[in-house]
Scaffold this active site. Sequence first.
Site: not given
Ligand code: 8OZ
Length: 365
Positions: A33, A35, A66, A184, A189, A236, A303
């Site tokens: 995933p 963004t 996401a 997620h 988050y 995840r 990575g």
């Molecule tokens: C980078 C920028 C904005 C959101 C994540 C959804 O790290 C993100 C995300 C990554 O899971």
Amino acid sequence: MVGEGKNNTTDISLFTPVQLGPYRLPNRIVMAPMTRNRAGAGNVPQPINALYYEQRASAGLIITEATQVSPQGVGYPMTPGIHNAEQVAGWKHVTETVHHKGGRIFLQLWHVGRISHPSLQPDSALPVAPSAIKPNGEAFTYEGLKPFVMPRALDTDEIPALVEQFRAAAKYALEAGFDGVELHAANGYLFDQFLRDGTNQRTDAYGGSLPNRVRFLHEVINAVVEVWASDRVGVRISPVNPFNDMRDTQPQETFTYVANSLNQYNLAYLHVVESGNDAPAGQQFDFNALRCAFKGLYMANGGYNRKTADAALREGRADLVSFASLFLANPDLPQRFSQQAPLNTPDPSSFYGGDEKGYTDYPFL
Ligand code: 8OZ
């Protein structure tokens, strides 16, 4: 067979097919995933988003960027949602396009919790979180970067409605033609804010002990598996990723508990962001212990390249590997890996937002 050859050397490579829930994946190369901030007005997926996923349909599995489950779940400009009919129609076009190319695609369900800003919230409300703990850093808003604000701690009696946001989104995802959903629970988050003790100081049934900290995730899984068979639901996590100002005092204990607790569901997979494992030697997180605690498919991320991914599969440290920027820059990544062909270099300046440049214009072999 799930877990075959754990910790023994095997013949498994990125090109060994694998059964994931009801799906036979032709390879173990997953599109992670990512963004990309290219949804349209109203957080609606556009034809260009369908083209982007279509180009990458040779992945064993695509996991979408996401996608917020509600207007409250949004944390960035131009990210897609899955909470109204217009968004479902936009996503339907994406899933049909990917399926037409023979691919499989899961939708990642997202609520950012405290990683939002009043300017992104309905009625300019405060972002919600398990506890009123302000993240260090800045929010990405339509008006540029703004300091994070103190989030509002959720009342206990608000949590059932939050669970319902995920149930409704899961139903919309089914309607949109996805093959499954991923929760997620990584990268700082909302779920992660409940799981890690740096962001959860609640004194009710959702904070304190590990059973309490994992309760919200379990309640959402229980709701989502009433919509989707559990073997079409992935989770995840990111045990040591500090992104979004995250920390936990006992990550090994916390996430071994989480992994063990997920064994009851027969999930499609556990997806683990292994980034951030930079503690001093001897104190690093033991991802193999986590892999052994979880009895289903383990999807590694962070990575990896072709060689390190193949080694992880061969040595039984993972069942699948997801690739982010390599897949972003190489729409035909499986073909390139199989031919050991040169790879396009990802361009970070076009990761987030913009148009087709750095999105759908990376060349195929
Ligand atoms: C980078 C920028 C904005 C959101 C994540 C959804 O790290 C993100 C995300 C990554 O899971």
